[in-house]
Design a protein around this motif. Structure first.
Motif, PDB file in Angstrom:
ATOM      1  N   LEU A 190     -12.239  15.826 -33.047  1.00 33.71           N
ATOM      2  CA  LEU A 190     -12.440  16.109 -31.772  1.00 33.71           C
ATOM      3  C   LEU A 190     -13.637  16.496 -31.251  1.00 33.71           C
ATOM      4  N   GLU A 191     -14.689  16.221 -32.147  1.00 34.73           N
ATOM      5  CA  GLU A 191     -16.160  16.341 -31.728  1.00 34.73           C
ATOM      6  C   GLU A 191     -16.786  15.057 -31.606  1.00 34.73           C
ATOM      7  N   GLU A 192     -15.717  14.125 -31.654  1.00 33.48           N
ATOM      8  CA  GLU A 192     -16.374  12.746 -31.644  1.00 33.48           C
ATOM      9  C   GLU A 192     -16.471  12.234 -30.262  1.00 33.48           C
ATOM     10  N   SER A 193     -16.600  10.909 -30.268  1.00 27.90           N
ATOM     11  CA  SER A 193     -16.667  10.089 -28.845  1.00 27.90           C
ATOM     12  C   SER A 193     -15.547  10.299 -28.180  1.00 27.90           C
ATOM     13  N   PRO A 194     -15.388  10.402 -26.817  1.00 26.31           N
ATOM     14  CA  PRO A 194     -14.171  10.641 -26.295  1.00 26.31           C
ATOM     15  C   PRO A 194     -13.045   9.682 -26.617  1.00 26.31           C
ATOM     16  N   ARG A 195     -13.538   8.284 -26.884  1.00 26.84           N
ATOM     17  CA  ARG A 195     -12.300   7.244 -27.143  1.00 26.84           C
ATOM     18  C   ARG A 195     -11.706   7.879 -28.461  1.00 26.84           C
ATOM     19  N   VAL A 196     -12.321   8.359 -29.528  1.00 29.00           N
ATOM     20  CA  VAL A 196     -11.743   8.800 -30.722  1.00 29.00           C
ATOM     21  C   VAL A 196     -10.987  10.144 -30.534  1.00 29.00           C
ATOM     22  N   VAL A 197     -11.352  10.997 -29.622  1.00 30.62           N
ATOM     23  CA  VAL A 197     -11.002  12.101 -29.204  1.00 30.62           C
ATOM     24  C   VAL A 197      -9.485  11.942 -28.853  1.00 30.62           C
ATOM     25  N   SER A 198      -9.156  11.178 -27.990  1.00 33.32           N
ATOM     26  CA  SER A 198      -7.915  10.795 -27.456  1.00 33.32           C
ATOM     27  C   SER A 198      -7.098  10.280 -28.424  1.00 33.32           C
ATOM     28  N   ASN A 199      -7.296   9.507 -29.349  1.00 31.10           N
ATOM     29  CA  ASN A 199      -6.607   9.032 -30.722  1.00 31.10           C
ATOM     30  C   ASN A 199      -6.495  10.026 -31.506  1.00 31.10           C
ATOM     31  N   CYS A 200      -7.270  10.956 -31.643  1.00 33.82           N
ATOM     32  CA  CYS A 200      -7.038  12.133 -32.648  1.00 33.82           C
ATOM     33  C   CYS A 200      -6.003  13.346 -32.029  1.00 33.82           C
ATOM     34  N   CYS A 201      -6.142  13.326 -30.703  1.00 32.20           N
ATOM     35  CA  CYS A 201      -5.061  14.160 -29.886  1.00 32.20           C
ATOM     36  C   CYS A 201      -3.962  13.493 -29.922  1.00 32.20           C
ATOM     37  N   TRP A 202      -3.551  12.393 -29.874  1.00 30.58           N
ATOM     38  CA  TRP A 202      -2.364  11.651 -30.046  1.00 30.58           C
ATOM     39  C   TRP A 202      -1.836  11.820 -31.395  1.00 30.58           C
ATOM     40  N   SER A 203      -2.734  11.658 -32.430  1.00 28.82           N
ATOM     41  CA  SER A 203      -2.211  11.981 -33.743  1.00 28.82           C
ATOM     42  C   SER A 203      -1.681  13.324 -33.787  1.00 28.82           C
ATOM     43  N   ILE A 204      -2.462  14.386 -33.438  1.00 26.71           N
ATOM     44  CA  ILE A 204      -2.002  15.642 -33.595  1.00 26.71           C
ATOM     45  C   ILE A 204      -0.583  15.951 -32.872  1.00 26.71           C
ATOM     46  N   MET A 205      -0.490  15.511 -31.726  1.00 22.88           N
ATOM     47  CA  MET A 205       0.988  15.473 -31.123  1.00 22.88           C
ATOM     48  C   MET A 205       2.156  14.780 -31.981  1.00 22.88           C
ATOM     49  N   ASN A 206       1.766  13.751 -32.634  1.00 23.62           N
ATOM     50  CA  ASN A 206       2.828  13.211 -33.282  1.00 23.62           C
ATOM     51  C   ASN A 206       3.164  13.852 -34.405  1.00 23.62           C
ATOM     52  N   LEU A 207       2.274  14.257 -34.992  1.00 23.47           N
ATOM     53  CA  LEU A 207       2.490  15.497 -36.115  1.00 23.47           C
ATOM     54  C   LEU A 207       3.245  16.618 -35.832  1.00 23.47           C
ATOM     55  N   ALA A 208       2.826  17.110 -34.379  1.00 24.72           N
ATOM     56  CA  ALA A 208       3.565  18.113 -33.980  1.00 24.72           C
ATOM     57  C   ALA A 208       5.083  18.027 -33.735  1.00 24.72           C
ATOM     58  N   GLU A 209       5.393  16.670 -33.102  1.00 23.19           N
ATOM     59  CA  GLU A 209       6.754  16.246 -32.669  1.00 23.19           C
ATOM     60  C   GLU A 209       7.447  16.005 -34.223  1.00 23.19           C
ATOM     61  N   GLN A 210       6.778  15.436 -35.307  1.00 23.94           N
ATOM     62  CA  GLN A 210       7.466  14.904 -36.521  1.00 23.94           C
ATOM     63  C   GLN A 210       7.579  16.152 -37.375  1.00 23.94           C
ATOM     64  N   LEU A 211       6.769  17.090 -37.381  1.00 26.51           N
ATOM     65  CA  LEU A 211       6.754  18.077 -38.572  1.00 26.51           C
ATOM     66  C   LEU A 211       7.078  19.476 -38.007  1.00 26.51           C
ATOM     67  N   GLY A 212       6.848  19.771 -36.698  1.00 30.81           N
ATOM     68  CA  GLY A 212       7.019  20.838 -36.058  1.00 30.81           C
ATOM     69  C   GLY A 212       8.409  21.215 -35.859  1.00 30.81           C
ATOM     70  N   ASP A 213       8.998  22.270 -35.634  1.00 35.17           N
ATOM     71  CA  ASP A 213      10.454  22.700 -35.353  1.00 35.17           C
ATOM     72  C   ASP A 213      10.371  24.003 -34.910  1.00 35.17           C
ATOM     73  N   ALA A 214      10.805  23.997 -33.664  1.00 37.22           N
ATOM     74  CA  ALA A 214      10.849  25.199 -32.821  1.00 37.22           C
ATOM     75  C   ALA A 214      11.854  26.212 -33.139  1.00 37.22           C
ATOM     76  N   GLU A 215      12.980  25.841 -33.915  1.00 39.18           N
ATOM     77  CA  GLU A 215      13.920  26.581 -34.323  1.00 39.18           C
ATOM     78  C   GLU A 215      13.860  26.977 -35.648  1.00 39.18           C
ATOM     79  N   ALA A 216      12.635  26.621 -36.460  1.00 41.90           N
ATOM     80  CA  ALA A 216      12.535  27.003 -37.874  1.00 41.90           C
ATOM     81  C   ALA A 216      11.745  28.246 -37.907  1.00 41.90           C
ATOM     82  N   ASP A 217      11.593  29.134 -38.860  1.00 41.51           N
ATOM     83  CA  ASP A 217      10.729  30.236 -39.113  1.00 41.51           C
ATOM     84  C   ASP A 217       9.424  29.599 -39.416  1.00 41.51           C
TER      85      ASP A 217
END
Length: 857
Positions: A457-484
């Motif tokens: 996230l401290e990188e070039s803007p192009r790298v930043v966008s892909n890092c953000c996308w990766s974080i979003m995917n991790l949140a969608e796949q590993l996160g769970d709003a109904e879990a403790d």
């Protein structure tokens, strides 16, 4: 002759007025054809003339030029040819100009006029500049309406004199043509005509000749002609895939499209190589679609309507090495928006993986292994791109061990000296976290992976966008709003802190700042319960940021400052909406502060400000979260809501405002009754508007159901008007060949079904269901029309079956025995329980069947 007045009279509902106007127009044509046509042409070309008059003018011109009977057509053609050249040129110029009209109907009828003139003049050699003029208009990328109307005009022309035009075009495209400029124009003309020569392409002799000419043109000495010819092959593959196998078999082996495109991909001219790569991307698109159709057919034990020729699988050994070579042709200073052969090859590789599946893996892995440590960054980046491109298609059991083995190396490559390598690595990690998240071992990979992404996230803007996308995917796949708690919970505080820091940057290069806000919204949406303290801390930071920006609004100078401000506030509203939805009633302590901010944002935003839509969505989220406790804020918000509902030109904002009425009624329940008169009046005004985009009208009808369900018997004063509107809307039908209209009518019917469902439910709950009885015949007529339509969707089937069940449950004492006993009702309930319905539809149909059984005993 007052052409506009007479044309308007021909559309009058009064038969005598129509006949009189038609007779006057006929007399004017007989008396002076030139003057008659010029007057009509002026009406067609004038943007100030109402659309329906322009359409009538165009049709009147067309009807003086074309007839079905051959003898009459000859008479009309002779009359046209006898006009002076000045008059003929005037009509042609006006018709071509009207192709750019703002009114869609005027554009359409102008195309018909152009085609009618062309049908007379082209065979007589009288309008030799037409094709060039039409091609010039097609090239006007700044005006999609003009391009669409021009292509449609070409289609009309091809329908009437396709053989003459096609012969001329193909002759010009032949390799024997001495002028490269003429050959190029002819190939381009053929490209623009391909959609309209299906009949010619269906005949083997003509198809083979066209294919031979196009394939030979790919070997022209002129690179421009080669580009155009490969473009034709791409379009032919898309339009006529089913004939390509047979057509290729008739060509010389060295002149088949597969052989030619492999050579084309190696061409020194990048534009030629790009079109050749696009050919194989198109092949994959077609064969992926055919595979899906085959799967759907197999589910119902049916044979697919079309079969794949498996061009991609057969050609894989030949095209794959070339694509891998092209991956290494990156340019050091290429921007992310610049399309080059390396990017095209990566896209094609990803489509190949989806198309051929497991077969691609064994050929890719050696390339990856031999180049991932290469001293030349071009080859390292190509290796990572190749690996990332094949992650969607082959079976997970084949990819999983490879990804598991590669992950430590990929995470380490986030520190590669080359920006290009780091950028592609971040993208590949995003692909893994999106489609193969199970290969990420939580205890082994997750911590170094998250650390690498946060550092990115401290990188070039192009790298930043892909890092953000990766974080979003991790949140969608590993996160769970109904879990403790989740595996991602320990990292929430650090990741969100890093994203907030990124979001506070002053620039948005490569959408990096927007990506940070999107990642924050995704993390919030999927936050486990133990992450809610982090979310609560985030909302304070986001509110502080928005309020600080609001105070700086008066200091904005110029369009760039204003756009930057708007983009920030839009993103902040998006995060606030996600937070509100996740926290629910827990947002209540901050509700005063949030509504104050949102009202200030709405009040200070211009009429066309992008902030309005997102601020309204945030208010909707707050309404749903607070429910009855939103009531104190409604008086202050109501003027802005009514204003948005009246903004017919800003239809997307109006649509959101319609949804907000539903949110408010659901939240306040019976307490929304004092506002219903105003709501219903403005909704009915919206329905009557000729300016408001038609896409808003189905949600309005649905909103009637929300209002009725909320106020129950309080809806009675609005029932007669509402049922009349629903009956009128329900009678609309679509031409099955007009796919846009079919989709719109289906959407309209879904809205009507939701309205009826809400009304039935509201009146039943309030003990007022008997006042529905006068409208039962109208409701059942709509249901019968909708359910017997071959273009009905499963959503319509499910909603209609649900409404039948609601009606049966509401009137259990035989009041509806006759309509519920109709054969079509039984057929529909059966259809919902069989292969036509999905799991949810089957569940609804089973319940509805029981309700109908009880109501008809």
């Amino acid at each position: 002759m007052d052409a506009s007045a007479l044309l308007a009279a021909t559309l009058s509902p009064n038969q005598q007025e129509r006949e009189g106007a038609t007779q006057q127009l006929t007399l004017a044509l007989d008396a002076n054809p030139a003057q008659y046509l010029v007057q009509l042409s002026l009406a067609l070309a004038d943007d100030a003339t109402p659309g329906h008059i322009r359409n009538a003018a165009g049709l009147a011109i067309k009807n003086t030029l074309s007839a079905r009977e051959a003898q009459r057509q000859d008479e009309y053609a002779q009359r046209w040819k006898l006009l002076d050249a000045q008059t003929r040129d005037k009509l042609k110029q006006d018709a071509l100009a009207a192709l750019a009209a703002s009114d869609r109907n005027a554009r359409n009828v102008a195309g018909q006029v152009v085609a009618a003139i062309a049908a007379i003049e082209l065979p007589a050699g009288m309008w030799n500049t037409l094709i060039a003029q039409l091609l010039e208009l097609v090239g006007r990328s700044d005006n999609p309406g003009l391009r669409q109307a021009t292509l449609q005009a070409i289609g009309y022309i091809c329908e009437s004199i396709s053989n003459e035009i096609l012969t001329a075009v193909v002759q010009g495209a032949r390799k024997e043509e001495p002028s490269p400029e003429v050959q190029l124009a002819a190939v381009n003309a053929l490209y623009n005509s391909l959609e309209f020569i299906k009949e010619n392409f269906s005949r083997e002799g003509e198809r083979n000749y066209i294919m031979q000419v196009v394939c030979e043109a790919t070997q022209s000495p002129s690179s421009d002609v080669q580009v155009a010819a490969f473009g034709c092959l791409v379009k032919i593959m898309h339009l006529y895939y089913d004939w390509m196998k047979q057509a290729s078999s008739k060509l010389t082996p060295t002149l088949t499209p597969p052989q030619l495109t492999v050579l084309g991909m190696k061409h020194a001219d990048e534009n030629v190589a790009l079109q050749a790569v696009e050919f194989w991307s198109t092949v994959c698109d077609e064969e992926i679609e055919l595979a899906l159709e085959a799967e759907e057919a197999a589910e119902f034990s049916e044979a697919p309507e079309r079969e794949s020729s498996h061009f991609a699988r057969v050609a894989l050994p030949e095209i794959l090495p070339v694509l891998l070579l092209l991956l290494t042709k990156q340019e050091e200073d290429a921007t992310e928006d610049e399309w080059n052969v390396s990017m095209a090859a990566g896209t094609c590789l990803a489509l190949l993986a989806q198309c051929v599946g497991d077969a691609i893996v064994t050929s890719i892995i050696p390339f990856v292994e031999s180049n991932i440590k290469n001293a030349d960054w071009h080859f390292r980046e190509a290796a990572v791109m190749a690996f990332g491109s094949i992650l969607d298609g082959p079976e997970e059991k084949i990819l999983a061990p490879l990804v598991h083995q590669a992950l430590p190396t990929l995470i380490d490559m986030m520190r590669d000296p080359s920006l290009h390598v780091r950028d592609t690595t971040a993208w590949t990690l995003g692909r893994i976290s999106d489609v193969l998240v199970k290969t990420i071992k939580v205890d082994l990979h997750l911590s170094p992976l998250v650390t690498a992404l946060v550092n990115g996230l401290e990188e070039s803007p192009r790298v930043v966008s892909n890092c953000c996308w990766s974080i979003m995917n991790l949140a969608e796949q590993l996160g769970d709003a109904e879990a403790d708690t989740t595996a991602l919970s320990p990292y929430y505080d650090g990741v969100i802190t890093a994203l907030v820091r990124l979001a506070e940057k002053s620039t948005n290069e490569s959408n990096s700042r927007t990506s940070a806000y999107e990642a924050l919204s995704t993390l919030v949406t999927h936050a486990a319960n133990d992450c809610l303290p982090v979310v609560s801390k985030l909302v304070i930071a986001v509110l502080d940021r928005s309020e600080a920006l609001l105070r700086l609004q008066d200091q904005l100078v110029g369009a760039d400052d204003r756009n930057n401000y708007n983009e920030l506030q839009v993103n902040i509203c998006g995060v606030l909406t996600s937070i509100t939805r996740r926290l629910g009633r827990e947002i209540q302590p901050l509700a005063d502060r949030m509504m104050t901010l949102l009202l200030q944002l709405i009040q200070s935003a211009g009429k066309q400000s992008p902030i309005l839509e997102d601020a309204f969505l945030c208010v909707g989220a707050l309404t749903a979260a607070l429910e009855q406790e939103f009531h104190p804020y409604l008086p202050a918000f109501l003027p802005f809501l009514i204003n948005a509902l009246s903004s017919h030109e800003e239809y997307q904002l109006c649509s959101i405002a319609v949804g907000l009425i539903g949110d408010i009624c659901r939240a306040l329940g019976e307490n929304s009754l004092p506002y219903c008169q105003g709501f219903m009046e403005v909704l009915l005004q919206d329905l009557r508007s000729t300016v408001l985009h038609r896409s808003v009208k189905p949600p309005i009808l649905s909103c009637f159901g929300d209002v009725a369900l909320a106020v129950g018997p309080g809806f009675e004063p609005f029932l007669e008007t509402t049922m009349g509107v629903l009956s009128q809307a329900g009678a609309m039908r679509a031409d099955p060949n007009n796919y846009d209209l079919v989709d719109y009518i289906n959407g309209l019917r879904e809205g009507i079904l939701e309205a009826y469902t809400g009304i039935v439910g509201g009146l039943k709950t309030g003990g007022k269901s008997d006042i529905l009885l006068p409208y039962i015949n109208s409701i059942f007529a709509f249901l019968h029309l909708t359910l017997t339509d071959q273009d009905r969707t499963e959503a319509i089937l499910r909603s209609a079956i649900g409404l039948l069940g609601d009606l049966a449950e509401t009137f259990p004492n035989g009041q509806l025995k006759e309509p519920l006993s109709s054969a079509w009702v039984s057929d529909v309930l059966k259809a919902g329980r069989t292969k036509l319905g999905g799991p949810e539809t089957k569940k609804v149909a089973k319940w509805a069947k029981e309700m109908v059984r009880r109501a008809t005993q």
